[in-house]
Design a protein around this motif. Structure first.
Motif, PDB file in Angstrom:
ATOM      1  N   VAL A 146       0.846  -1.200   0.000  1.00 31.53           N
ATOM      2  CA  VAL A 146       0.000   0.000   0.000  1.00 31.53           C
ATOM      3  C   VAL A 146       0.879   1.247   0.000  1.00 31.53           C
ATOM      4  CG1 VAL A 146      -1.653   1.318   1.378  1.00 31.53           C
ATOM      5  CG2 VAL A 146      -1.987  -1.130   1.062  1.00 31.53           C
ATOM      6  N   ALA A 147       1.908   1.268   0.850  1.00 32.90           N
ATOM      7  CA  ALA A 147       2.819   2.411   0.892  1.00 32.90           C
ATOM      8  C   ALA A 147       3.541   2.583  -0.448  1.00 32.90           C
ATOM      9  CB  ALA A 147       3.826   2.238   2.021  1.00 32.90           C
ATOM     10  N   PHE A 205       1.213   4.195  -2.880  1.00 25.36           N
ATOM     11  CA  PHE A 205       1.141   5.641  -2.667  1.00 25.36           C
ATOM     12  C   PHE A 205       2.373   6.336  -3.245  1.00 25.36           C
ATOM     13  CE2 PHE A 205      -1.991   4.927   0.821  1.00 25.36           C
ATOM     14  CZ  PHE A 205      -2.969   5.777   0.332  1.00 25.36           C
ATOM     15  N   HIS A 265       2.019   5.866  -7.344  1.00 30.13           N
ATOM     16  CA  HIS A 265       0.833   6.343  -8.049  1.00 30.13           C
ATOM     17  C   HIS A 265       0.165   7.539  -7.400  1.00 30.13           C
ATOM     18  CE1 HIS A 265       1.043   2.803 -10.555  1.00 30.13           C
ATOM     19  NE2 HIS A 265       1.080   2.041  -9.477  1.00 30.13           N
ATOM     20  N   GLY A 266       0.553   7.872  -6.200  1.00 26.36           N
ATOM     21  CA  GLY A 266      -0.095   8.975  -5.499  1.00 26.36           C
ATOM     22  C   GLY A 266       0.528  10.307  -5.858  1.00 26.36           C
ATOM     23  N   GLN A 300       0.763  12.689  -3.583  1.00 28.56           N
ATOM     24  CA  GLN A 300       1.127  13.325  -2.337  1.00 28.56           C
ATOM     25  C   GLN A 300       2.614  13.665  -2.331  1.00 28.56           C
ATOM     26  OE1 GLN A 300      -0.401  10.345  -2.442  1.00 28.56           O
ATOM     27  NE2 GLN A 300      -2.430  10.725  -1.640  1.00 28.56           N
ATOM     28  N   TRP A 336       4.740  13.298   0.136  1.00 24.65           N
ATOM     29  CA  TRP A 336       5.291  12.710   1.345  1.00 24.65           C
ATOM     30  C   TRP A 336       6.777  12.482   1.134  1.00 24.65           C
ATOM     31  CZ3 TRP A 336       1.229   8.292   2.277  1.00 24.65           C
ATOM     32  CH2 TRP A 336       0.016   8.868   2.651  1.00 24.65           C
ATOM     33  N   TYR A 353       8.807   6.312   3.958  1.00 22.07           N
ATOM     34  CA  TYR A 353       7.855   5.316   3.465  1.00 22.07           C
ATOM     35  C   TYR A 353       7.965   3.988   4.196  1.00 22.07           C
ATOM     36  CZ  TYR A 353       5.427   7.836  -0.112  1.00 22.07           C
ATOM     37  OH  TYR A 353       4.600   8.695  -0.743  1.00 22.07           O
ATOM     38  N   TYR A 385       5.608   4.423   6.944  1.00 20.33           N
ATOM     39  CA  TYR A 385       4.250   4.319   6.419  1.00 20.33           C
ATOM     40  C   TYR A 385       3.876   2.864   6.150  1.00 20.33           C
ATOM     41  CZ  TYR A 385       4.225   9.375   5.689  1.00 20.33           C
ATOM     42  OH  TYR A 385       4.261  10.724   5.872  1.00 20.33           O
TER      43      TYR A 385
END
Length: 76
Positions: free
Chosen positions: A25-26, A29, A32-33, A35, A37, A42, A45
């Motif tokens: 999931v991290a 992100f 594809h995210g 954000q 961050w 990570y 995360y």
């Protein structure tokens, strides 16, 4: 309340799968995210998402056990 070796192995496998899913999931992100961050965090995360998924899975297992009636199938 002693836990059998089989139960302990099963719980460790569930934890490992949840941590792996949290890492995916991290990574999703990260790749594809949109954000902003920091990439260095990570790993944290991944652990956070993994523990969150583990808690959700354990709640689901408890609800399933409660819905099933709490009957143990051991010894059958």
């Amino acid at each position: 309340m002693g836990l059998s070796r089989k139960t302990m192995v099963r719980e460790w496998i569930i934890l490992a799968l949840c941590l792996g899913l949290g890492a995916h999931v991290a990574l999703g992100f990260l790749l594809h995210g949109g954000q902003d961050w920091p990439i260095e965090s990570y790993g944290y995360y991944g652990i956070f998402f993994g523990v969150f998924i583990y808690v959700v899975v354990q709640i689901g297992r408890s609800l399933w056990w409660f819905k099933k009636g709490g009957r143990s199938t051991q010894g059958l």
